[in-house]
Motif scaffolding. Structure first.
Motif, PDB file in Angstrom:
ATOM      1  N   ARG A 106       0.827  -1.159   0.302  1.00 25.19           N
ATOM      2  CA  ARG A 106       0.029  -0.241   0.461  1.00 25.19           C
ATOM      3  C   ARG A 106       1.260   1.605  -0.205  1.00 25.19           C
ATOM      4  NH1 ARG A 106      -3.554  -0.922   4.230  1.00 25.19           N
ATOM      5  NH2 ARG A 106      -2.466  -0.084   5.764  1.00 25.19           N
ATOM      6  N   GLN A 107       1.899   1.548   0.570  1.00 29.63           N
ATOM      7  CA  GLN A 107       3.021   2.752   1.071  1.00 29.63           C
ATOM      8  C   GLN A 107       3.533   2.781  -0.157  1.00 29.63           C
ATOM      9  OE1 GLN A 107       4.505   1.530   4.748  1.00 29.63           O
ATOM     10  NE2 GLN A 107       2.971   2.626   5.735  1.00 29.63           N
ATOM     11  N   MET A 149       1.262   4.265  -2.726  1.00 31.10           N
ATOM     12  CA  MET A 149       0.737   5.646  -2.773  1.00 31.10           C
ATOM     13  C   MET A 149       2.116   6.362  -3.290  1.00 31.10           C
ATOM     14  SD  MET A 149      -1.820   6.539  -1.357  1.00 31.10           S
ATOM     15  CE  MET A 149      -3.808   6.113  -1.471  1.00 31.10           C
ATOM     16  N   LYS A 150       3.086   6.113  -2.227  1.00 27.57           N
ATOM     17  CA  LYS A 150       4.386   6.626  -2.792  1.00 27.57           C
ATOM     18  C   LYS A 150       4.458   7.124  -4.271  1.00 27.57           C
ATOM     19  CE  LYS A 150       7.960   6.046   0.564  1.00 27.57           C
ATOM     20  NZ  LYS A 150       8.041   4.062   1.243  1.00 27.57           N
ATOM     21  N   VAL A 153       1.723   7.303  -6.235  1.00 31.05           N
ATOM     22  CA  VAL A 153       1.100   7.958  -6.729  1.00 31.05           C
ATOM     23  C   VAL A 153       1.455   9.234  -6.397  1.00 31.05           C
ATOM     24  CG1 VAL A 153      -1.170   9.120  -5.069  1.00 31.05           C
ATOM     25  CG2 VAL A 153      -1.234   6.729  -6.197  1.00 31.05           C
ATOM     26  N   THR A 187       1.410   1.258   9.640  1.00 30.66           N
ATOM     27  CA  THR A 187       0.982   2.269   9.260  1.00 30.66           C
ATOM     28  C   THR A 187       0.766   3.236   9.772  1.00 30.66           C
ATOM     29  OG1 THR A 187      -0.834   1.352   8.108  1.00 30.66           O
ATOM     30  CG2 THR A 187      -1.035   0.873   9.753  1.00 30.66           C
ATOM     31  N   THR A 188       0.289   4.106   8.731  1.00 32.10           N
ATOM     32  CA  THR A 188      -0.509   5.576   9.515  1.00 32.10           C
ATOM     33  C   THR A 188      -2.029   5.621   8.647  1.00 32.10           C
ATOM     34  OG1 THR A 188      -0.184   6.762   7.163  1.00 32.10           O
ATOM     35  CG2 THR A 188       1.408   6.630  10.139  1.00 32.10           C
ATOM     36  N   CYS A 196      -6.796  13.761  -3.047  1.00 30.73           N
ATOM     37  CA  CYS A 196      -6.040  13.313  -1.079  1.00 30.73           C
ATOM     38  C   CYS A 196      -5.882  14.017  -0.506  1.00 30.73           C
ATOM     39  CB  CYS A 196      -4.331  13.835  -2.007  1.00 30.73           C
ATOM     40  SG  CYS A 196      -3.854  13.548  -3.582  1.00 30.73           S
ATOM     41  N   CYS A 205      -8.928  12.223   1.335  1.00 25.75           N
ATOM     42  CA  CYS A 205      -9.185  11.238   1.987  1.00 25.75           C
ATOM     43  C   CYS A 205      -7.616  11.713   3.119  1.00 25.75           C
ATOM     44  CB  CYS A 205      -8.331  10.390   1.386  1.00 25.75           C
ATOM     45  SG  CYS A 205      -8.663   8.390   1.463  1.00 25.75           S
ATOM     46  N   HIS A 206      -7.187  12.240   3.567  1.00 28.52           N
ATOM     47  CA  HIS A 206      -5.627  11.870   4.249  1.00 28.52           C
ATOM     48  C   HIS A 206      -6.601  13.014   5.480  1.00 28.52           C
ATOM     49  CE1 HIS A 206      -2.403  11.442   1.175  1.00 28.52           C
ATOM     50  NE2 HIS A 206      -2.849  10.461   1.205  1.00 28.52           N
TER      51      HIS A 206
HETATM   52  C1  HEC Z   1      -8.765   7.083  -0.407  1.00 27.71           C
HETATM   53  C2  HEC Z   1      -7.675   7.390   0.468  1.00 27.71           C
HETATM   54  C3  HEC Z   1      -6.650   8.208   0.114  1.00 27.71           C
HETATM   55  C4  HEC Z   1      -6.689   8.659  -1.387  1.00 27.71           C
HETATM   56  C5  HEC Z   1      -7.234   9.467  -1.734  1.00 27.71           C
HETATM   57  C6  HEC Z   1      -4.995   9.036  -0.743  1.00 27.71           C
HETATM   58  N1  HEC Z   1      -4.811   8.450  -0.023  1.00 27.71           N
HETATM   59 FE1  HEC Z   1      -2.932   8.908  -0.381  1.00 27.71          FE
HETATM   60  N2  HEC Z   1      -2.436   7.548   1.487  1.00 27.71           N
HETATM   61  C7  HEC Z   1      -3.785   7.524   2.285  1.00 27.71           C
HETATM   62  C8  HEC Z   1      -3.181   6.290   4.105  1.00 27.71           C
HETATM   63  C9  HEC Z   1      -4.593   5.836   5.000  1.00 27.71           C
HETATM   64  C10 HEC Z   1      -2.002   6.500   3.466  1.00 27.71           C
HETATM   65  C11 HEC Z   1      -1.375   5.223   4.904  1.00 27.71           C
HETATM   66  C12 HEC Z   1      -1.163   4.011   4.405  1.00 27.71           C
HETATM   67  C13 HEC Z   1       0.179   3.301   5.380  1.00 27.71           C
HETATM   68  O1  HEC Z   1       0.941   3.637   5.694  1.00 27.71           O
HETATM   69  O2  HEC Z   1      -0.080   2.064   5.579  1.00 27.71           O
HETATM   70  C14 HEC Z   1      -1.540   6.961   2.402  1.00 27.71           C
HETATM   71  C15 HEC Z   1       0.148   7.341   2.098  1.00 27.71           C
HETATM   72  C16 HEC Z   1       0.685   8.227   0.922  1.00 27.71           C
HETATM   73  C17 HEC Z   1       1.994   8.363   1.265  1.00 27.71           C
HETATM   74  C18 HEC Z   1       2.920   7.572   2.283  1.00 27.71           C
HETATM   75  C19 HEC Z   1       3.856   6.962   1.409  1.00 27.71           C
HETATM   76  C20 HEC Z   1       4.616   6.202   2.535  1.00 27.71           C
HETATM   77  O3  HEC Z   1       3.739   5.448   3.328  1.00 27.71           O
HETATM   78  O4  HEC Z   1       5.505   6.689   2.247  1.00 27.71           O
HETATM   79  C21 HEC Z   1       1.382   9.324  -0.128  1.00 27.71           C
HETATM   80  C22 HEC Z   1       3.367   9.908  -0.358  1.00 27.71           C
HETATM   81  C23 HEC Z   1       0.480   9.457  -0.543  1.00 27.71           C
HETATM   82  N3  HEC Z   1      -0.556   9.183   0.191  1.00 27.71           N
HETATM   83  C24 HEC Z   1      -0.363  10.291  -1.613  1.00 27.71           C
HETATM   84  C25 HEC Z   1      -1.422  10.252  -2.219  1.00 27.71           C
HETATM   85  C26 HEC Z   1      -1.504  11.435  -2.962  1.00 27.71           C
HETATM   86  C27 HEC Z   1      -0.585  12.756  -3.253  1.00 27.71           C
HETATM   87  C28 HEC Z   1      -3.115  11.378  -3.037  1.00 27.71           C
HETATM   88  C29 HEC Z   1      -3.465  11.545  -4.353  1.00 27.71           C
HETATM   89  C30 HEC Z   1      -3.530  12.236  -5.699  1.00 27.71           C
HETATM   90  C31 HEC Z   1      -3.229  10.540  -2.245  1.00 27.71           C
HETATM   91  N4  HEC Z   1      -2.474  10.119  -1.403  1.00 27.71           N
HETATM   92  C32 HEC Z   1      -4.502   9.922  -2.154  1.00 27.71           C
HETATM   93  C33 HEC Z   1      -4.765   7.177   1.634  1.00 27.71           C
HETATM   94  C34 HEC Z   1      -5.759   8.110   0.668  1.00 27.71           C
END
Ligand code: HEC
Length: 156
Positions: free
Chosen positions: A38-39, A42-43, A45, A92-93, A142, A145-146
């Motif tokens: 997942r992380q 997200m990275k 993204v 996880t966060t 983003c 959700c965050h």
């Molecule tokens: C539907 C919810 C959701 C959306 C929409 C979302 N995120 Fe996240 N994001 C999360 C969650 C929850 C985490 C924490 C993941 C974990 O720690 O397990 C996260 C973590 C991250 C991280 C840190 C990853 C790491 O651990 O190093 C980044 C960078 C990030 N998101 C960027 C984005 C960006 C940019 C967007 C939009 C384009 C986005 N996210 C959209 C829920 C979302």
């Protein structure tokens, strides 16, 4: 006396089962892998987001925006698979509310997907006047959700 002994055993057994379970859960390699995956997504993204900011500031080729926006749309499609049950334990966060309020969380994912799709089609069309607002819309998805589903950072 016998009854006291039995209940002491029951308590001890209960405690040991409890602690064994919770330890196993926190260290479950499948859970850890799911969180790492997942992380990583997200990275990616975040990386595409940063790349688009760079292009908007004049670095790189504007034509690359379509590739980044398209990647974002693809990544938003797999977002629903990134949160398997149990992956709220460990490093996880991600907040437990994700699993407690699935309908609210799905709505946040849908917002992300709609905004990413919109950005991808704007980027494809090459309409740079529309790109800024569409990019802003994606950024808001983003943040939305965050703010609701991710643990706040100490500093930012
Ligand atoms: C539907 C919810 C959701 C959306 C929409 C979302 N995120 Fe996240 N994001 C999360 C969650 C929850 C985490 C924490 C993941 C974990 O720690 O397990 C996260 C973590 C991250 C991280 C840190 C990853 C790491 O651990 O190093 C980044 C960078 C990030 N998101 C960027 C984005 C960006 C940019 C967007 C939009 C384009 C986005 N996210 C959209 C829920 C979302």
């Amino acid at each position: 006396m016998r009854r006291l002994f039995l209940s002491a055993c029951a308590v001890a057994l209960g405690l040991s089962i409890f602690s064994t379970n919770s330890d196993a859960y926190a260290q479950d390699p499948a859970t850890e892998t799911a969180i790492k995956y997942r992380q990583s997504v997200m990275k990616a993204v975040g990386g595409n987001m940063g790349a688009m900011v760079g292009i908007m500031k004049g670095a790189g080729d504007k034509a690359n925006l379509a590739a980044h926006a398209g990647a974002m749309a693809d990544l938003s499609k797999i977002a629903p698979t990134l949160f398997p049950a149990g992956s709220d334990f460990g490093e996880t966060t991600a907040l437990p509310v994700i699993w407690e309020k699935p309908a609210d969380f799905s709505a946040a994912i849908k917002k992300f997907q709609d905004a990413a799709d919109n950005l991808a089609s704007v980027a494809q069309s090459g309409d740079m006047a529309a790109f800024g607002p569409a990019f802003k819309g994606l950024g808001e998805s983003c943040k939305n959700c965050h703010e609701n589903f991710r643990e706040k950072k100490e500093k930012k």
